[in-house]
Design a protein around this motif. Structure first.
Motif, short mmCIF file in Angstrom:
data_model
loop_
_atom_site.label_atom_id
_atom_site.label_comp_id
_atom_site.label_asym_id
_atom_site.label_seq_id
_atom_site.Cartn_x
_atom_site.Cartn_y
_atom_site.Cartn_z
N GLN A 129 32.82 47.86 42.23
CA GLN A 129 32.49 49.23 42.60
C GLN A 129 31.97 49.25 44.03
O GLN A 129 31.13 48.41 44.40
CB GLN A 129 31.45 49.82 41.66
CG GLN A 129 31.17 51.28 41.91
CD GLN A 129 30.30 51.89 40.83
OE1 GLN A 129 29.70 51.19 40.02
NE2 GLN A 129 30.23 53.19 40.81
N LYS A 130 32.50 50.16 44.81
CA LYS A 130 32.04 50.32 46.19
C LYS A 130 32.14 51.79 46.55
O LYS A 130 33.19 52.40 46.40
CB LYS A 130 32.86 49.46 47.15
CG LYS A 130 32.32 49.47 48.56
CD LYS A 130 32.95 48.41 49.41
CE LYS A 130 32.28 48.45 50.77
NZ LYS A 130 32.76 47.42 51.65
N ASP A 131 31.04 52.36 47.04
CA ASP A 131 31.00 53.78 47.36
C ASP A 131 31.76 54.15 48.63
O ASP A 131 32.26 55.25 48.74
CB ASP A 131 29.55 54.26 47.47
CG ASP A 131 28.85 54.24 46.12
OD1 ASP A 131 29.53 54.31 45.09
OD2 ASP A 131 27.61 54.13 46.10
N ASP A 132 31.84 53.23 49.57
CA ASP A 132 32.49 53.55 50.85
C ASP A 132 33.68 52.63 51.12
O ASP A 132 33.85 52.13 52.22
CB ASP A 132 31.48 53.48 51.99
CG ASP A 132 30.86 52.10 52.12
OD1 ASP A 132 31.02 51.27 51.21
OD2 ASP A 132 30.22 51.85 53.15
N ALA A 133 34.52 52.42 50.13
CA ALA A 133 35.68 51.53 50.27
C ALA A 133 36.72 52.16 51.20
O ALA A 133 36.90 53.37 51.23
CB ALA A 133 36.31 51.28 48.90
N GLN A 134 37.38 51.32 51.96
CA GLN A 134 38.43 51.76 52.85
C GLN A 134 39.73 51.96 52.05
O GLN A 134 39.94 51.32 51.03
CB GLN A 134 38.67 50.72 53.95
CG GLN A 134 37.47 50.52 54.86
CD GLN A 134 37.15 51.78 55.64
OE1 GLN A 134 38.02 52.41 56.22
NE2 GLN A 134 35.87 52.16 55.63
N PRO A 135 40.61 52.82 52.51
CA PRO A 135 41.91 52.99 51.84
C PRO A 135 42.71 51.69 51.91
O PRO A 135 42.63 50.94 52.88
CB PRO A 135 42.60 54.08 52.65
CG PRO A 135 41.49 54.81 53.33
CD PRO A 135 40.43 53.79 53.61
N GLY A 136 43.47 51.43 50.85
CA GLY A 136 44.29 50.23 50.77
C GLY A 136 43.81 49.33 49.65
O GLY A 136 43.03 49.74 48.79
N VAL A 137 44.25 48.07 49.67
CA VAL A 137 43.81 47.12 48.65
C VAL A 137 42.32 46.86 48.85
O VAL A 137 41.89 46.42 49.90
CB VAL A 137 44.61 45.80 48.75
CG1 VAL A 137 44.04 44.76 47.79
CG2 VAL A 137 46.08 46.04 48.44
N SER A 138 41.54 47.20 47.83
CA SER A 138 40.09 47.07 47.96
C SER A 138 39.52 45.95 47.09
O SER A 138 38.37 45.56 47.26
CB SER A 138 39.41 48.39 47.62
OG SER A 138 39.71 48.78 46.30
N TRP A 139 40.33 45.43 46.15
CA TRP A 139 39.79 44.44 45.22
C TRP A 139 40.93 43.64 44.59
O TRP A 139 41.98 44.20 44.25
CB TRP A 139 39.00 45.18 44.14
CG TRP A 139 38.58 44.38 42.96
CD1 TRP A 139 37.56 43.49 42.90
CD2 TRP A 139 39.16 44.42 41.65
NE1 TRP A 139 37.46 42.98 41.62
CE2 TRP A 139 38.45 43.54 40.84
CE3 TRP A 139 40.22 45.11 41.10
CZ2 TRP A 139 38.74 43.32 39.49
CZ3 TRP A 139 40.51 44.91 39.76
CH2 TRP A 139 39.77 44.03 38.98
N ILE A 140 40.72 42.33 44.47
CA ILE A 140 41.68 41.45 43.79
C ILE A 140 40.87 40.47 42.95
O ILE A 140 39.89 39.91 43.42
CB ILE A 140 42.56 40.66 44.78
CG1 ILE A 140 43.42 41.62 45.62
CG2 ILE A 140 43.43 39.66 44.05
CD1 ILE A 140 44.20 40.92 46.71
N GLN A 141 41.30 40.28 41.72
CA GLN A 141 40.66 39.28 40.86
C GLN A 141 41.76 38.50 40.15
O GLN A 141 42.75 39.07 39.70
CB GLN A 141 39.72 39.90 39.84
CG GLN A 141 39.01 38.84 39.02
CD GLN A 141 37.67 39.27 38.51
OE1 GLN A 141 37.19 40.36 38.81
NE2 GLN A 141 37.06 38.42 37.73
N THR A 142 41.56 37.19 40.05
CA THR A 142 42.54 36.30 39.43
C THR A 142 41.92 35.57 38.24
O THR A 142 40.79 35.13 38.30
CB THR A 142 43.03 35.27 40.46
OG1 THR A 142 43.56 35.96 41.60
CG2 THR A 142 44.11 34.39 39.89
N PHE A 143 42.71 35.48 37.17
CA PHE A 143 42.32 34.71 35.99
C PHE A 143 43.40 33.69 35.70
O PHE A 143 44.59 33.97 35.87
CB PHE A 143 42.19 35.62 34.76
CG PHE A 143 41.07 36.60 34.82
CD1 PHE A 143 39.80 36.28 34.39
CD2 PHE A 143 41.29 37.91 35.28
CE1 PHE A 143 38.76 37.18 34.42
CE2 PHE A 143 40.26 38.83 35.31
CZ PHE A 143 39.00 38.45 34.89
#
Length: 99
Positions: free
Chosen positions: A81-95
């Protein structure tokens, strides 16, 4: 083999999930509204190591992604969660999922 499932409860604004390069789940929504999507990943698993990649895409302002990966009796939650995220890919998680 243990049963494997993915639960997604928030995706502000877009989430795409890849298992071994194949899109197994995708959702877009305008606002941060909670929901409860469950995807059975068993049909997509291959023998050996499987790679699950979750990609969150933000359209503007806040970003919020939540859910959990369950393998058998083990549940691994994920969240960003981020209140001021920039447009575009904001997060990646790998399992890594052994099969």
């Amino acid at each position: 083999m243990a049963r494997v499932s993915l639960r997604v409860t928030n995706a502000d604004n877009e989430i795409v999930v890849f298992l071994n390069g194949l899109v197994v789940y995708a959702r877009e929504q305008e606002e941060d509204v909670a929901f409860d999507d469950v995807t059975d990943l068993d049909p997509y698993l291959t023998s050996g190591i499987n790679i699950l990649i979750l990609v969150g895409v933000n359209w503007s302002a806040a970003a919020n992604y939540r859910g959990a990966l369950t393998i058998g009796d083990i549940t691994q939650p994920f969240s960003y969660q981020k209140d001021d995220a920039q447009p575009g890919v904001s997060w990646i998680q790998t399992f890594t999922i052994p099969a």
